[in-house]
Design an enzyme around this catalytic site. Structure first.
Site, PDB file in Angstrom:
ATOM      1  N   SER A 245       0.548  -1.328   0.285  1.00  0.00           N
ATOM      2  CA  SER A 245       0.229   0.129   0.161  1.00  0.00           C
ATOM      3  C   SER A 245       1.136   1.321  -0.157  1.00  0.00           C
ATOM      4  CB  SER A 245      -1.211  -0.352   1.419  1.00  0.00           C
ATOM      5  OG  SER A 245      -0.194   0.165   2.140  1.00  0.00           O
ATOM      6  N   ASP A 246      -0.208   2.613  -0.492  1.00  0.00           N
ATOM      7  CA  ASP A 246       1.087   3.358  -0.536  1.00  0.00           C
ATOM      8  C   ASP A 246       0.305   3.967   1.921  1.00  0.00           C
ATOM      9  OD1 ASP A 246       2.231   5.978  -0.404  1.00  0.00           O
ATOM     10  OD2 ASP A 246       0.927   6.677  -2.033  1.00  0.00           O
ATOM     11  N   TRP A 247       1.704   4.781   1.911  1.00  0.00           N
ATOM     12  CA  TRP A 247       1.514   5.050   3.439  1.00  0.00           C
ATOM     13  C   TRP A 247       0.186   5.647   3.541  1.00  0.00           C
ATOM     14  CZ3 TRP A 247       5.292   2.338   1.732  1.00  0.00           C
ATOM     15  CH2 TRP A 247       6.729   2.740   2.281  1.00  0.00           C
TER      16      TRP A 247
END
Length: 778
Positions: A245-247
């Site tokens: 995932s993106d952060w």
């Protein structure tokens, strides 16, 4: 604090010894449910969790440098210094995949020095609008160029023992409401524009990891979209790596695991572990889904451990000071890449290159205080920074400097402006440095306009009033409007954001030590109102409609024959090039090669130079709306004065295809393709046509198919046409009938088609085709 303790405080750990081959599935089988669940989440801000037999994986932002931070630090403060190479906005303008791969290799070497296993990059999202605040991190408005540059970076990084993470998958083309907005895109546009670059990188460079984006696509969060993450990415493209995932992007973790989102970053805590364990034990989550994702984390961790250098070679073990570490060779490479990225937009009267004895007035604070990268997660702490003013003073004998303006966005300072005018009045040439402040473009917010700061333009106007011999040198992460002064200055240099060595590279180009060869990877419009997404950016009500369809960037302007300031692919040189003897040959149906263009390029000027040869392809009279021309191949060729070279441009057959929404697959339409080769999308020097064989029609006929579709069907088309002709229909009636659904034909008097005959025709049409389609989709 000792050098070694400083390294540990910054989060650098000694490398683990290399291990022999291990089976990820066997390791996963030995883990408890809790241990597996813990592997699916980060252990800290920058590392994945450990487990028995599974070492931690360290990640760092990139891709134009390594931003190694302590485990629980998210901001740039405290990051270890690293070479800041030119960001993607500049690397895209090089059109040089070999050079970009070398940059990737250097980034990998520095990642290894800092015990980083995964570099978070490249970013290859399409520049849908120049207002996107993160455009400096992206390559181009064109998916082929974005894919080629992205694949080169991935290859350079991964060939040297570090994993790359391609981002942001997918349709992450704005920062406004980026964590909630839905990018509403039709399937053809999604496939041909917004996924095609990712497809190219995945199938050609085989990245180890890929990052899902914050946004939704057609209402579904990308990290929960099984069709994108599993069916397309893994099923169609053969991606075998890990999806993270993106952060902070995870919305529904259980849905993400089912969809194929393997790793949530950063650490989500024990509550997330408990959530996954409870779902498995209650039957809400299939244990096989957890095992699958855990296996991918284990595989990445084992590969990272095997690639780590032997003990004693890492930065912490050597005792080098990470706060003062630098690499002269990497700085030189950063300067070379920056020089190749600079685009000479205009050079009337041959004002450039400059003679060393020219009396120069350098005006603009940006010459002394360079802006060399964008703000946000890609920001690097550089090992050093070269400014253009110092490099110009090293190159010329008579230089006067005036800052002219401050770096804020306020109005002009009269005292600074007066000083600039005085400096410009007696100069042989004025170098006016203009550009955007950092606050104008950054991750997390979009731009409000594409104007340069008013204070800079006011000073430029006053300078031009006393000295017309002005070279404007730009510094910006995405395009800015130039129409207010482009016709009043003889030379314009687009400097983008050039990394830590950009100052020296700028001087190299200005004084002719480097012959400029950068080309625009995005169109420079006359005004923001002309841009494709103008009325639909950034959307309303948490939805943004991609109503321009496939007509993004130069495809939009060319389809409308619209004037632009500078077209895609444009860039001048200090020499000239001639194109001749174009021949084009088509590849076979079903083959890999679609067509090959061969031509001769000659340096007709007096100095050595580099030309970016660009091949554009179109299909006049296509059955579907198409771009007037689309970039299909390019090559970089270095030529001495008077030298000629034969250049081959190979276009893959897949790059001739459009996404057929009826058949839900790629389709190469047969016909006479027009091949144009030149120096930009609007500077096309030679052209030819070639007949390309098309793919077999694979549309299933249904009662809802049109009569026209049935008439063009390769199996039953002649029969249907003969039946209608036998009915004595006039030409006008025949045209109207072609739009009618087949199921209506039995009700039309005299059509000659009964319900029984219609069923028979559909059976004949779909027998072999249904078998073929089933075979292709397995």
């Amino acid at each position: 604090m000792t050098k070694k303790s400083r390294a540990r405080a910054a989060g650098v750990s000694a490398p683990a010894p290399a291990a022999g081959p291990a089976d990820p599935a066997a390791i996963v089988r030995k883990l408890t449910v809790e241990q597996k669940a813990r592997l699916l989440s980060g252990a800290s801000f920058w590392s994945a969790a450990e487990a028995p037999g599974v070492p931690p994986v360290y990640v760092a932002d990139g891709p134009h440098g390594v931003r190694r931070l302590a485990p629980d630090v998210g901001d740039i403060e405290g990051a270890l210094p690293a070479t800041c190479f030119p960001p993607a906005v500049a690397l895209g303008s090089t059109f040089d995949v070999a050079l970009v791969a070398r940059v990737g290799a250097a980034v990998a070497a520095e990642a290894r020095e800092r015990d980083v296993d995964v570099v978070l990059g490249p970013g290859i999202n399409i520049k849908r609008s120049p207002l996107c605040g993160r455009n400096f991190e992206y390559v181009s408005e064109d998916p082929l160029l974005a894919g080629e540059i992205g694949a080169a970076l991935v290859t350079g990084i991964q060939d040297h023992g570090v994993a790359a993470c391609v981002k942001h998958f997918a349709a992450n083309n704005q920062e406004t409401e980026r964590m909630r907005v839905s990018a509403d895109i039709d399937e053809r546009t999604l496939r041909e524009i917004y996924l095609r670059g990712f497809q190219r990188v995945v199938t050609r460079a085989r990245p180890a990891t890929l990052m899902s984006s914050y946004n939704r696509v057609n209402g579904t969060h990308t990290g929960e979209d099984r069709r994108l993450t599993t069916d397309v990415l893994r099923g169609e493209w053969g991606f075998e790596g890990l999806v993270m995932s993106d952060w902070g992007a995870v919305h529904d973790r259980l849905a993400g695991i089912r969809a194929g989102l393997d790793l949530e970053m950063p650490a989500a805590g024990e509550a997330r572990v408990a959530e996954i364990v409870a779902a498995v034990r209650s039957g809400a989550l299939d244990p096989a889904d957890v095992d699958r994702s855990a296996g991918r984390v284990v595989a990445l961790a084992l590969a990272a451990r095997a690639a780590r250098p032997a003990a004693g070679t890492a930065l912490a073990e050597r005792g080098d000071d990470p706060e003062t570490w630098h690499d002269d060779a990497h700085h030189a490479l950063a300067r070379e890449a920056a020089g190749r990225a600079i685009v000479l937009l205009k050079n009337d009267g041959g004002l450039l290159p400059l003679a060393p004895r020219t009396r120069l007035a350098v005006i603009g604070e940006l010459a002394r205080t360079p802006r060399f990268q964008g703000a946000g997660s890609s920001q690097i702490v550089p090992t050093r920074v070269d400014d253009a003013l110092a490099a110009i003073r090293d190159s010329a004998t008579d230089v006067v400097f005036a800052p002219g303006y401050g770096l804020g966005a306020g109005s002009a300072d009269e005292a600074l402006a007066d000083e600039a005018v005085a400096a410009a009045r007696d100069a042989g040439v004025v170098l006016f440095f203009a550009g955007l402040p950092q606050s104008a473009e950054a991750e997390g917010r979009d731009r409000e306009h594409i104007e340069l700061p008013a204070a800079q333009l006011e000073v430029l106007d006053r300078v031009l009033a006393v000295n017309p011999r002005v070279v404007v040198v730009l510094s910006n992460g995405s395009v800015v409007r130039l129409s207010g002064f482009a016709d009043r200055v003889p030379a314009i240099v687009e400097g983008w954001l050039l990394g830590q060595a950009g100052g020296g590279a700028t001087a190299d180009v200005l004084f002719g030590r480097v012959n400029p060869s950068g080309r625009l990877a995005e169109t420079v419009p006359l005004r923001i109102e002309d841009t494709p997404a103008w009325t639909r950016f950034p959307g309303t009500g948490l939805h943004v409609t991609y109503g321009e369809g496939i007509f993004v960037g130069y495809r939009w302007y060319d389809a409308r024959d619209m004037a632009v300031q500078y077209p895609f692919g444009h860039g001048l040189s200090y020499t000239t090039f001639a194109y001749a003897d174009l021949t084009v040959a088509a590849g076979p149906a079903g083959g890999v090669v679609g067509l090959t263009a061969r031509l001769t390029v000659t340096n007709t000027g007096g100095v050595a130079g580099r030309e970016v040869v660009q091949c554009y392809v179109s299909l006049p009279g296509s059955a579907v709306p198409r771009a007037t021309r689309a970039l299909a191949a390019f090559a970089v060729v270095d030529l001495a004065p008077g030298e000629s070279r034969e250049v081959d441009l190979v276009v893959d057959r897949s790059d001739l295809a459009f996404w057929d929404v009826r058949a839900d697959r790629w389709h190469v339409e047969g016909g006479a393709y027009r091949v144009e080769v030149g120096a930009s999308s609007r500077d096309l020097r030679v052209a030819a046509e070639v007949e390309v064989p098309g793919d077999a029609v694979t549309h299933l006929l249904t009662p809802g198919s049109s009569v026209g579709e049935a008439m063009t069907h390769p199996v039953v088309g002649p029969t249907v046409t003969a039946l209608l002709r036998a009915a004595g229909l006039s030409d006008d009636v025949m045209i109207m009938t072609q739009a009618m659904p087949l199921e209506r034909l039995p009700y039309q008097p005299g059509s000659g088609v009964t319900h029984r005959r219609l069923r028979h025709l559909l059976g004949i049409a779909n027998g072999p085709l249904a078998t073929l389609l089933a075979r292709r989709r397995r």
